[in-house]
Motif scaffolding. Structure first.
Motif, PDB file in Angstrom:
ATOM      1  N   LEU A  47       0.852  -1.201   0.000  1.00 49.34           N
ATOM      2  CA  LEU A  47       0.000   0.000   0.000  1.00 49.34           C
ATOM      3  C   LEU A  47       0.878   1.239   0.000  1.00 49.34           C
ATOM      4  O   LEU A  47       1.776   1.370   0.837  1.00 49.34           O
ATOM      5  CB  LEU A  47      -0.885   0.011   1.260  1.00 49.34           C
ATOM      6  CG  LEU A  47      -1.666   1.306   1.533  1.00 49.34           C
ATOM      7  CD1 LEU A  47      -2.746   1.551   0.474  1.00 49.34           C
ATOM      8  CD2 LEU A  47      -2.303   1.279   2.922  1.00 49.34           C
ATOM      9  N   LEU A  49       0.670   5.579  -0.168  1.00 51.42           N
ATOM     10  CA  LEU A  49      -0.132   6.810  -0.127  1.00 51.42           C
ATOM     11  C   LEU A  49       0.773   7.960  -0.530  1.00 51.42           C
ATOM     12  O   LEU A  49       1.853   8.132   0.072  1.00 51.42           O
ATOM     13  CB  LEU A  49      -0.698   7.048   1.284  1.00 51.42           C
ATOM     14  CG  LEU A  49      -1.687   5.989   1.795  1.00 51.42           C
ATOM     15  CD1 LEU A  49      -2.140   6.318   3.213  1.00 51.42           C
ATOM     16  CD2 LEU A  49      -2.899   5.837   0.880  1.00 51.42           C
ATOM     17  N   TYR A  63       5.521  -4.025  12.488  1.00 57.09           N
ATOM     18  CA  TYR A  63       5.059  -2.685  12.871  1.00 57.09           C
ATOM     19  C   TYR A  63       3.751  -2.764  13.666  1.00 57.09           C
ATOM     20  O   TYR A  63       3.628  -2.175  14.746  1.00 57.09           O
ATOM     21  CB  TYR A  63       4.874  -1.853  11.597  1.00 57.09           C
ATOM     22  CG  TYR A  63       4.332  -0.484  11.833  1.00 57.09           C
ATOM     23  CD1 TYR A  63       5.160   0.549  12.244  1.00 57.09           C
ATOM     24  CD2 TYR A  63       2.971  -0.215  11.670  1.00 57.09           C
ATOM     25  CE1 TYR A  63       4.657   1.817  12.480  1.00 57.09           C
ATOM     26  CE2 TYR A  63       2.458   1.047  11.900  1.00 57.09           C
ATOM     27  CZ  TYR A  63       3.303   2.054  12.307  1.00 57.09           C
ATOM     28  OH  TYR A  63       2.792   3.312  12.540  1.00 57.09           O
ATOM     29  N   GLY A  85      -5.596   7.517  12.538  1.00 52.43           N
ATOM     30  CA  GLY A  85      -4.984   7.057  11.283  1.00 52.43           C
ATOM     31  C   GLY A  85      -5.221   5.550  11.198  1.00 52.43           C
ATOM     32  O   GLY A  85      -6.316   5.064  11.504  1.00 52.43           O
ATOM     33  N   CYS A 107     -10.136   6.616  14.373  1.00 52.80           N
ATOM     34  CA  CYS A 107     -10.466   7.863  13.667  1.00 52.80           C
ATOM     35  C   CYS A 107      -9.498   8.008  12.497  1.00 52.80           C
ATOM     36  O   CYS A 107      -8.320   8.333  12.696  1.00 52.80           O
ATOM     37  CB  CYS A 107     -10.366   9.057  14.610  1.00 52.80           C
ATOM     38  SG  CYS A 107     -10.733  10.586  13.725  1.00 52.80           S
ATOM     39  N   ASP A 110      -9.459   9.350   5.952  1.00 55.54           N
ATOM     40  CA  ASP A 110      -9.737   9.028   4.554  1.00 55.54           C
ATOM     41  C   ASP A 110     -10.515   7.700   4.425  1.00 55.54           C
ATOM     42  O   ASP A 110      -9.927   6.614   4.468  1.00 55.54           O
ATOM     43  CB  ASP A 110      -8.397   8.944   3.797  1.00 55.54           C
ATOM     44  CG  ASP A 110      -8.582   8.970   2.290  1.00 55.54           C
ATOM     45  OD1 ASP A 110      -9.709   8.694   1.824  1.00 55.54           O
ATOM     46  OD2 ASP A 110      -7.597   9.257   1.589  1.00 55.54           O
ATOM     47  N   VAL A 113      -9.231   4.996   2.007  1.00 57.80           N
ATOM     48  CA  VAL A 113      -8.150   4.075   2.403  1.00 57.80           C
ATOM     49  C   VAL A 113      -8.775   2.831   3.048  1.00 57.80           C
ATOM     50  O   VAL A 113      -8.401   1.693   2.740  1.00 57.80           O
ATOM     51  CB  VAL A 113      -7.159   4.745   3.385  1.00 57.80           C
ATOM     52  CG1 VAL A 113      -6.143   3.730   3.906  1.00 57.80           C
ATOM     53  CG2 VAL A 113      -6.432   5.910   2.721  1.00 57.80           C
ATOM     54  N   GLY A 165      -1.398  14.199   7.607  1.00 63.86           N
ATOM     55  CA  GLY A 165      -0.884  13.849   8.935  1.00 63.86           C
ATOM     56  C   GLY A 165      -0.182  15.002   9.637  1.00 63.86           C
ATOM     57  O   GLY A 165       0.154  14.895  10.822  1.00 63.86           O
ATOM     58  N   GLN A 190       3.587   6.713  16.049  1.00 58.58           N
ATOM     59  CA  GLN A 190       4.575   6.495  14.988  1.00 58.58           C
ATOM     60  C   GLN A 190       5.519   7.683  15.007  1.00 58.58           C
ATOM     61  O   GLN A 190       5.105   8.822  14.827  1.00 58.58           O
ATOM     62  CB  GLN A 190       3.799   6.417  13.658  1.00 58.58           C
ATOM     63  CG  GLN A 190       4.575   5.936  12.445  1.00 58.58           C
ATOM     64  CD  GLN A 190       5.322   7.055  11.724  1.00 58.58           C
ATOM     65  OE1 GLN A 190       6.497   7.306  12.036  1.00 58.58           O
ATOM     66  NE2 GLN A 190       4.688   7.705  10.768  1.00 58.58           N
TER      67      GLN A 190
HETATM   68  N1  SAM Z   1       2.175   2.554   9.198  1.00 57.82           N
HETATM   69  C1  SAM Z   1       2.155   3.599   8.230  1.00 57.82           C
HETATM   70  C2  SAM Z   1       3.409   4.428   8.286  1.00 57.82           C
HETATM   71  O1  SAM Z   1       4.083   4.417   9.317  1.00 57.82           O
HETATM   72  O2  SAM Z   1       3.703   5.081   7.300  1.00 57.82           O
HETATM   73  C3  SAM Z   1       0.911   4.421   8.397  1.00 57.82           C
HETATM   74  C4  SAM Z   1      -0.226   3.599   7.893  1.00 57.82           C
HETATM   75  S1  SAM Z   1      -1.843   4.196   7.953  1.00 57.82           S
HETATM   76  C5  SAM Z   1      -2.359   3.752   6.319  1.00 57.82           C
HETATM   77  C6  SAM Z   1      -1.756   5.966   7.941  1.00 57.82           C
HETATM   78  C7  SAM Z   1      -3.139   6.597   7.866  1.00 57.82           C
HETATM   79  O3  SAM Z   1      -3.152   7.847   8.529  1.00 57.82           O
HETATM   80  C8  SAM Z   1      -3.615   6.873   6.440  1.00 57.82           C
HETATM   81  O4  SAM Z   1      -4.674   6.009   6.115  1.00 57.82           O
HETATM   82  C9  SAM Z   1      -4.054   8.338   6.465  1.00 57.82           C
HETATM   83  O5  SAM Z   1      -5.220   8.589   5.729  1.00 57.82           O
HETATM   84  C10 SAM Z   1      -4.253   8.552   7.957  1.00 57.82           C
HETATM   85  N2  SAM Z   1      -4.195   9.955   8.363  1.00 57.82           N
HETATM   86  C11 SAM Z   1      -3.323  10.912   7.923  1.00 57.82           C
HETATM   87  N3  SAM Z   1      -3.585  12.076   8.515  1.00 57.82           N
HETATM   88  C12 SAM Z   1      -4.621  11.867   9.363  1.00 57.82           C
HETATM   89  C13 SAM Z   1      -5.339  12.702  10.251  1.00 57.82           C
HETATM   90  N4  SAM Z   1      -5.046  14.004  10.386  1.00 57.82           N
HETATM   91  N5  SAM Z   1      -6.355  12.153  10.968  1.00 57.82           N
HETATM   92  C14 SAM Z   1      -6.675  10.844  10.845  1.00 57.82           C
HETATM   93  N6  SAM Z   1      -6.028  10.014  10.002  1.00 57.82           N
HETATM   94  C15 SAM Z   1      -5.012  10.516   9.277  1.00 57.82           C
END
Ligand code: SAM
Length: 285
Positions: A47, A49, A63, A85, A107, A110, A113, A165, A190
């Motif tokens: 995946l 983004l 992770y 996220g 929460c 997106d 996703v 983020g 993270q």
């Molecule tokens: N493990 C991954 C990494 O360390 O790169 C992160 C995985 S997870 C898919 C990250 C998620 O955070 C994404 O789906 C994104 O849409 C979400 N995200 C980003 N900003 C956010 C926010 N302000 N509030 C809630 N979710 C958010």
């Protein structure tokens, strides 16, 4: 869409990762980011983004197990958790292994996703199938501002700063995280690689040391993240986060492939260049 023998690149922060893909499974420009899912030659599904690798089937367990079980076993009696996220559902999948938990909130900003991962990554997104899960679609920084004193554990599984983020990397957000905890609560977030992004590691460790009585930084090996390592800040006002309140049962330990009590202890052991970074964070907090 189908490709063969094609290589995709993650290029960011002066560092690159190249992975061979065999198929482009999904592509969508959502309201927040470009979402791509691939089948890879060696690493299962992947995946991305906005061109940044979020997970591969090959190493996502490392992770997700650490992000979920490390804070879980720090708290002696957690019942209500929040993931911010984490749209792929991997942290939820790990939290759902604990029958003690009563409510698992997430929460995610997106909804696309979540939908893409449930469709193409069911082995990770199966966390959503647990009946204790409550999904909230929205900005995590706003969500925590509006939920005071509610959660025993909050896990921030966000994308890197720069995109949606961004608000999840500042002191105001961590103040709200602290306020969203119940007494005795624990946060884990993270917090990037000390090799690649020491400034962000310093920033987040300074914030957590300033705001919480106990704060520390743990690392885990995740080969497909840049530099092969990523870290998490862990913090609490109630207890030393290095100490475990409990260990996985024998049955659960057999299911886990990365987290165990020895790995947990080792995750807080750092070479001198990281110790110095954390000492700097302590002094400027
Ligand atoms: N493990 C991954 C990494 O360390 O790169 C992160 C995985 S997870 C898919 C990250 C998620 O955070 C994404 O789906 C994104 O849409 C979400 N995200 C980003 N900003 C956010 C926010 N302000 N509030 C809630 N979710 C958010």
């Amino acid at each position: 869409m189908s490709t063969s023998g094609t290589w995709i690149n993650e290029v960011a922060n002066g560092y690159g990762t190249t992975i061979e893909i065999t198929r482009h499974l999904f592509s969508k420009k959502s309201a927040f980011q470009q979402i791509d899912l691939y089948e890879t030659r060696k690493l299962g599904k992947l995946l991305m983004l906005d061109g940044i690798i979020q997970l591969t089937s090959f190493d996502e367990f490392a992770y997700h197990e650490m992000m979920a079980h490390l804070p879980f076993y720090t708290h002696p009696c957690p019942e209500k958790t929040l993931v911010i996220g984490g749209g792929d559902g991997g942290v939820l999948r790990e939290l759902a292994r604990h029958p003690e938990l009563k409510e698992l909130h997430i929460c995610e900003i997106d909804a696309d996703v979540i939908e893409a991962c449930r469709r193409f990554l069911p082995e990770t997104a199966c966390g959503y199938d647990d009946e204790r899960v409550r999904i909230h679609i929205g900005d995590g920084s706003q969500f925590v501002r509006e939920h005071k004193g509610e959660f025993d554990i909050i896990i921030v599984d966000s994308t890197d700063p720069g995109g949606p983020g961004e608000p999840l990397f500042g002191e105001a957000f961590y103040l709200d995280l602290k306020a969203a905890l119940r007494p005795g609560g624990v946060i884990a977030s993270q917090s990037e690689s000390p090799w690649l992004l020491p400034d962000i590691v310093l920033r987040l460790n300074t914030i957590t040391r300033k705001l919480f009585k106990y704060a520390d930084y743990a690392v885990m090996q995740v080969p497909t993240y840049p530099t092969g390592q990523i870290g998490m800040c862990v913090a609490s006002d109630a207890r030393d986060v290095r100490l475990q309140a409990a260990e996985p049962s024998e049955a659960l330990q057999k299911e886990l492939r990365y987290y165990n009590p020895e790995v947990r202890s080792g995750a807080f052991a750092h070479p001198r260049f990281v110790q110095e970074l954390l000492e700097k964070a302590r002094l400027q907090a």
